[in-house]
Structure formats: C-alpha cells, structure tokens
Design a protein around this motif. Structure first.
Motif, PDB file in Angstrom:
ATOM      1  N   LEU A  34       0.802  -1.159  -0.134  1.00 31.97           N
ATOM      2  CA  LEU A  34      -0.121  -0.095   0.007  1.00 31.97           C
ATOM      3  C   LEU A  34       1.103   1.113   0.123  1.00 31.97           C
ATOM      4  CD1 LEU A  34      -2.929  -0.979   2.687  1.00 31.97           C
ATOM      5  CD2 LEU A  34      -3.060  -0.913   0.151  1.00 31.97           C
ATOM      6  N   SER A  65       7.765  -1.240   6.332  1.00 33.76           N
ATOM      7  CA  SER A  65       6.931  -0.110   6.000  1.00 33.76           C
ATOM      8  C   SER A  65       8.180   0.801   5.679  1.00 33.76           C
ATOM      9  CB  SER A  65       6.148   0.462   7.010  1.00 33.76           C
ATOM     10  OG  SER A  65       6.943   0.651   8.252  1.00 33.76           O
ATOM     11  N   TRP A 100      -3.871 -10.046   8.475  1.00 32.36           N
ATOM     12  CA  TRP A 100      -2.718 -10.214   7.755  1.00 32.36           C
ATOM     13  C   TRP A 100      -1.884 -11.269   8.417  1.00 32.36           C
ATOM     14  CZ3 TRP A 100      -0.210  -4.945   6.905  1.00 32.36           C
ATOM     15  CH2 TRP A 100      -1.015  -4.066   6.000  1.00 32.36           C
ATOM     16  N   TRP A 161      -7.238  -4.041   5.988  1.00 30.60           N
ATOM     17  CA  TRP A 161      -6.988  -2.607   5.619  1.00 30.60           C
ATOM     18  C   TRP A 161      -7.534  -1.526   6.784  1.00 30.60           C
ATOM     19  CZ3 TRP A 161      -7.861  -2.571  -0.474  1.00 30.60           C
ATOM     20  CH2 TRP A 161      -6.994  -3.265  -0.841  1.00 30.60           C
ATOM     21  N   VAL A 166      -2.525   0.365   9.101  1.00 27.60           N
ATOM     22  CA  VAL A 166      -2.858   1.001   7.887  1.00 27.60           C
ATOM     23  C   VAL A 166      -3.442   2.296   7.714  1.00 27.60           C
ATOM     24  CG1 VAL A 166      -4.292   0.470   5.785  1.00 27.60           C
ATOM     25  CG2 VAL A 166      -3.045  -1.376   6.810  1.00 27.60           C
ATOM     26  N   CYS A 170      -2.711   5.379   5.526  1.00 22.90           N
ATOM     27  CA  CYS A 170      -3.717   5.686   4.487  1.00 22.90           C
ATOM     28  C   CYS A 170      -4.773   6.429   5.202  1.00 22.90           C
ATOM     29  CB  CYS A 170      -4.207   4.345   4.102  1.00 22.90           C
ATOM     30  SG  CYS A 170      -3.109   3.289   3.372  1.00 22.90           S
ATOM     31  N   VAL A 179      -8.873   1.453   0.696  1.00 24.22           N
ATOM     32  CA  VAL A 179      -7.442   1.751   0.853  1.00 24.22           C
ATOM     33  C   VAL A 179      -7.690   3.398   1.595  1.00 24.22           C
ATOM     34  CG1 VAL A 179      -6.477   0.207  -0.953  1.00 24.22           C
ATOM     35  CG2 VAL A 179      -7.419   2.594  -1.469  1.00 24.22           C
ATOM     36  N   CYS A 182      -4.553   5.791   0.264  1.00 25.31           N
ATOM     37  CA  CYS A 182      -3.624   4.968  -0.417  1.00 25.31           C
ATOM     38  C   CYS A 182      -3.948   4.355  -1.895  1.00 25.31           C
ATOM     39  CB  CYS A 182      -2.967   3.750   0.432  1.00 25.31           C
ATOM     40  SG  CYS A 182      -2.132   4.291   2.126  1.00 25.31           S
TER      41      CYS A 182
END
Length: 232
Positions: A34, A65, A100, A161, A166, A170, A179, A182
């Motif tokens: 992302l 990240s 995840w 997400w 995230v 985002c 998203v 993002c």
C-alpha cells in the motif's frame, strides 16, 4: 547413468517456475503493498503545491514499511535521508492485524511448496520421475496447490486494511477493502501476477512431461547420448 534431457517446453517450464518463485519472494520482502499520497518531509502534511521538493510517500507491506524519521532520529542514526524503509515486525505477533497474520500463514504454506518446486526445476534436467510419478506432473499439481493457498492469502489481505497500522499510512477512511488515501502498490500486483503465472506453470508442466516422453528421447538414449536437446 544420468541423462540430461532438455526440450523447449521443459526448459520454459523450469525457467518460468524459477521466475515465479523469485517474484513471490520479491513481493513478500517489499514494503510497497500500500502506498500513501505524497507528503512534505518532516511535517507529515499532504503535498503543498508551493513546495516542489522534499516530498515522500509513506508505504506499508506485510512485514515492513517506509516511514519518516524525525530530524533528531535522523541525526542520531547518522542517516543521510529522512525516509527509512525497514521491518516494523520483530515477531509473528507484531504483524499489523489478525487478518494479515492469517494471510501470512496461507502465503507461507504456498511459498514453502514453491520453494520445493524451485529445487525440483533444477533436478528435472536429469531426472524425469519422483516416487514413480512424472516429476513434471507432480510439480504441476504442487504448483496448483500453492497457487490456491496464495490466492486465499491475497483475498484475506484487504480485509485487514482497517487496522491502526494501515490508517496511520492511509488515513482514517481506510477500512476493509477500502484503501482510503492509499493506492495498491506494485508489490501486491507483483504477487498477483506471479500467482497467475503459477497456474500457467501448472498447465505447462503437462506439456513438459509430454515433450520429455517422446520416442525420439528414447532413441537418443539408445544411441548412448547423455545430453539430449530437442526443440519441441
């Protein structure tokens, strides 16, 4: 005696199998699943049209990240750039959210199978069977199974997400299958493309088996040749 048998179809299957495995390895290792909107360095704001330099885009992957360091952190670490891309996890429990984690588990099963087929791709040059079964058809079946595991992993991934990790990248509008600010990064598309090619490999393995089982191959072996190359 070891016979090295190479046909155009078996060679294509071997090379494509190796490329697919490397593609998934690259996708997993990258923090670009992302990618956020461009921001100005140090202030964290979205891009200012009056500022034409010092811009960066935050990003996040399953394990890593890209984040902005403060000036103090930058100086203390002795880094020339204020953007640091590194893993944000130290253990399985540090992965951003439960979805995840589930995605990683399925992806790991698929990748382990791919790693086995990766080794088999080299062995297939001089060995045509494994456990009295064609090495190509066994590998093709395993590739299809690995593809199913990875498809499940890629489908579960967007559900996560909405996690805090995230949303930091985002924005608060990020939610399952949304998203926010993002965009889906190239690493995720690499994983998807590699999965499509994985099923192509599975189908191609049948042709590779046929091409290495021709009568011409046995004729060359009977002639005492140890290196046999056919262009079909």
């Amino acid at each position: 005696m070891c016979f090295v048998i190479v046909t155009s179809r078996s060679l294509l299957w071997s090379l494509l199998s190796i490329a697919v495995t490397l593609g998934h390895l690259i996708a997993l290792a990258q923090p670009y699943w992302l990618i956020g909107k461009p921001r100005n360095k140090y202030d964290g704001d979205h891009i200012n049209p009056d500022v034409s330099e010092e811009r960066w885009s935050p990003s996040i992957g399953i394990f890593s990240s890209c984040r902005q360091l403060t000036r103090v952190s930058q100086e203390s670490l002795g880094l020339p750039d204020s953007i640091l891309c590194t893993t944000y996890t130290r253990s399985f429990g540090d992965i951003a959210n439960g979805y995840w984690k589930a995605s990683v588990v399925f992806y790991a099963f698929g990748f382990l199978i791919l790693s086995f087929v990766f080794c088999v791709a080299f062995i297939s040059l001089c060995k045509r069977s494994i456990c009295h079964k064609s090495i190509f058809t066994v590998s093709g079946f395993l590739q299809a199974v690995a593809g199913l595991f990875i498809i499940i992993a890629l489908c579960i991934y967007p559900i996560g997400w909405g996690s805090d990790a995230v949303q930091d990248v985002c924005g608060e509008d990020a939610a399952p299958f949304q998203v926010g600010d993002c965009g889906v990064g190239w690493a995720y598309f690499t994983a998807m493309g590699s999965t499509v090619l994985l099923f192509v490999c599975s189908v191609l393995s049948v042709q590779a088996d046929i091409s290495t089982s021709q009568d011409e191959i046995q004729d060359e072996i009977n002639k005492g040749k140890s290196l046999i190359c056919l262009c079909w």
